[in-house]
Scaffold this active site. Structure first.
Site: not given
Length: 635
Positions: A297, A381, A383, A569, A591
């Site tokens: 997201d 959703y 948030y 990294y 969930h």
């Protein structure tokens, strides 16, 4: 000149576009997938803070030619009105730029005239494509599917007989379309057969669904007659002993810069930069329609540009200060997000309390916290991200998840991987995994990390009665050593210390990261999503600071190849002991939806705490005044 870390202003977005137009970088089909501040080197910021030495203002943009699919990264120097660099982006080796807001409309236009799609709808008894809501979703990347190099979304559909219908109650299951956004075509339809559409309404505002509204609640009023205890000036927020510079980015949303605590006559640094650098939502259904459902997201949809306009009495209670945010639209021009950030104080119960039997003193102090928050909507959703600063030097991030679960038709096939939340309606199991990037600066730039946990002692000569246990601290000296998992059974925490400083007891001052220790990424190690979201497979990564290492899943996440971000990294296994370092902490929710999560989900939350350990010489809240009355009685 604004501060070097100040967010890009609307005027600066306009200027950047003018510079790019003058340099003939833009065409009629060029769209801005991202534009934001290219943050300057820390040394330049420190010099500016010290003596006002000017720092160039640079803007970074990701551009997409929607007619050809060609993408490039561009760096613009606003102070000199010049284009510093242009770098083409290879989608095969780097990935695609983020999903554009307007590409959702592209999908609707393409699918409304695709004959194969219309035929699939007719098989399900739908003749009018306007009665179908399309969810254009990030495609992911799968080596077994021949879509490399194409800019794709995968599209799931829900029945919408009326524009006001809450569509998530009516999934059109057994059907998914793959859309090429550059060719503007449906390149594949997967249709496993028509199944009945779940019929029960999911409209949680319909009296027939929710019942009559309760009348038992009486008003709660939160007032501060003398106003709030904080001050916001030129982007710097000061409250009690805390000081923090607010930033905002269309990808990460709210960013906290230069977070420090006034101790005596100096502000002691704690965190140089903190942000929610990525979040991923992987789904558990392995079937042919939804196996690919894994959304980043932040990197794919850019949380910051999806911020809600917060409203008093709805999202925030009390004496509220709102801050607007400015992001770039698809044309590069500024878009103002009103009331994107909410700042207020909250009472948080007892801070400390003691009734002493020896001298009869009775003392109570109340805790208070400063709340800095923003809320976003990403498809189904919602948030909320809440940063809390406490009087005692504690920092907390709490993420709140609500909204509507994604749905499918419930049947025997999906039953092992989904909950039935309404008749014939399934909500697949999934995770919400967040990664926060904490560029630490505990009492200065040079830090180290100790893993601290409780250690049981076996009975023996040193522990003859078996009651002993002790604190064990292990220095994490390299990046590969610092890929760690939480262990709630041992009370494992990670203590960031400054080895060059000492408190009055001779110990290094520190801040402990206290994890919740919930499950990390549950997908198999060989899965495509594990390869792209490897950061979510560990609770903690620690890296040596590098200005180009900003995102745990890599810079370009949309349809990216595996192995980017934190795995790359940390591959060099750099030394971490007494250097400028960054903590990357994964936390989240697994969930298994409940019937109580339908038709709208009550808030669930997760997060972490940063707590001072030896940072102060004693309790830093001894000077907090009594709330009055009988809360402070001397012996």
């Amino acid at each position: 000149m604004p501060h070097p870390l100040a967010p890009v202003t609307g005027a600066e977005f306009e200027l950047a576009r003018e510079i790019l137009e003058t340099a003939e970088v833009l065409t009629e089909s060029t769209r801005f997938a991202y534009a934001g501040l290219a943050e300057p080197e820390k040394e330049l910021v420190a010099r500016y803070d010290r003596d006002g030495t000017p720092v160039p203002r640079d803007l970074r943009a990701l551009l997409l030619d929607v007619s050809t699919g060609a993408a490039e990264e561009v760096l613009v120097r606003l102070t000199d009105a010049t284009v510093l660099s242009r770098s083409p982006i290879d989608p095969d080796t780097a990935g695609q730029v983020p999903v554009l807001a307007e590409e959702h409309e592209t999908v609707r236009e393409v699918m409304a005239v695709d004959e194969n799609w219309l035929a699939a709808l007719r098989k399900r008894g739908i003749d009018d494509p306007a009665q179908v809501y399309l969810a254009a979703l990030s495609a992911g990347r799968f080596e077994s599917i021949a879509d490399r190099g194409r800019r794709l979304v995968r599209v799931l559909a829900h029945w919408r007989p009326d524009p006001s219908t809450m569509v998530w109650a009516h999934p059109l299951d057994g059907l998914v379309a793959y859309v090429d956004l550059i060719e503007r075509s449906v390149c594949e339809i997967v249709d496993t057969g028509a199944v009945p559409i779940p019929a029960e309404s999911g409209d949680y505002d319909d009296p027939e669904v929710r019942g009559p509204l309760r009348t038992s609640q009486r008003p709660i009023e939160i007032t501060q007659p003398d106003g709030p205890s904080f001050a916001l000036e030129d982007g710097v927020l000061r409250w009690e002993n805390w000081q923090v510079r607010l930033g905002y980015d269309m990808r990460e949303g709210l960013v906290l810069h230069q977070l420090g605590f006034l101790d005596g006559d100096r502000v002691r640094p704690v965190v140089y930069r903190a942000s929610v650098a990525e979040m991923v939502v992987p789904y558990a259904d392995p079937g042919p329609i939804r196996f690919w459902q894994n959304y980043f997201d932040t990197g794919e949809y850019q949380l910051g540009r999806l911020a809600n306009a917060l409203e008093l009495g709805c999202d925030c209670l009390g004496d509220i200060t709102y801050v607007d945010a400015v992001v770039a639209g698809g044309d590069g021009r500024p878009v103002v997000l009103p009331n994107a950030i909410c700042i207020h104080e909250e009472d948080d119960g007892v801070l400390w309390k003691h009734t002493d039997p020896s001298n009869k003193s009775k003392q109570t102090r109340r805790q208070r916290r400063l709340v800095i928050s923003f809320f976003v909507t990403v498809g189904n959703y919602d948030y909320g991200f809440y940063w809390y600063l406490y009087l005692d030097g504690t920092i907390e991030l709490k993420t709140k998840a609500t909204g509507v679960v994604f749905t499918a038709r419930y049947d025997e096939r999906i039953a092992p991987y989904a909950s039935q939340v309404a008749p014939d309606l399934a909500a697949p199991y999934h995770q919400h995994l967040f990664n926060v990037r904490l560029d630490m600066a505990v009492d200065g730039d040079l830090n180290a990390v100790d893993e601290v946990e409780a250690e049981r002692m076996p009975m023996g000569p040193e522990n003859p009665y078996g009651n002993a246990f002790r604190r064990r601290a292990t220095r994490l000296r390299t990046e590969l050593e610092a890929r760690r998992m939480a262990d709630p059974v041992r009370g494992r925490t990670w203590l960031v210390v400054n080895p060059e400083r000492r408190n009055r007891l001779g110990d290094a001052p520190g801040y402990a990261l206290i994890p919740e220790g919930q499950p990390v990424l549950l997908a198999d190690d060989a899965s495509a999503i594990h390869g792209r979201a490897t950061f979510a497979a560990k609770h903690l990564w620690v890296t040596r600071y590098h200005p180009g290492e900003r995102f745990p899943a890599g810079d370009l996440v949309n349809q990216c190849p595996p192995g980017q971000g934190l795995p790359a990294y940390t591959a060099a296994d750099r030394d971490l002991d007494g250097t400028d370092l960054v903590l990357w902490h994964t936390f989240g929710l697994t969930h298994f939806p409940r019937p109580e999560d339908w038709p709208v989900m009550p808030v669930d939350h997760c997060g972490f705490v940063l707590r001072p350990v030896g940072f102060f010489d004693r309790n830093p809240t001894l000077d907090v005044p009594s709330p009055g009355g009988h809360c402070a009685a001397a012996g």
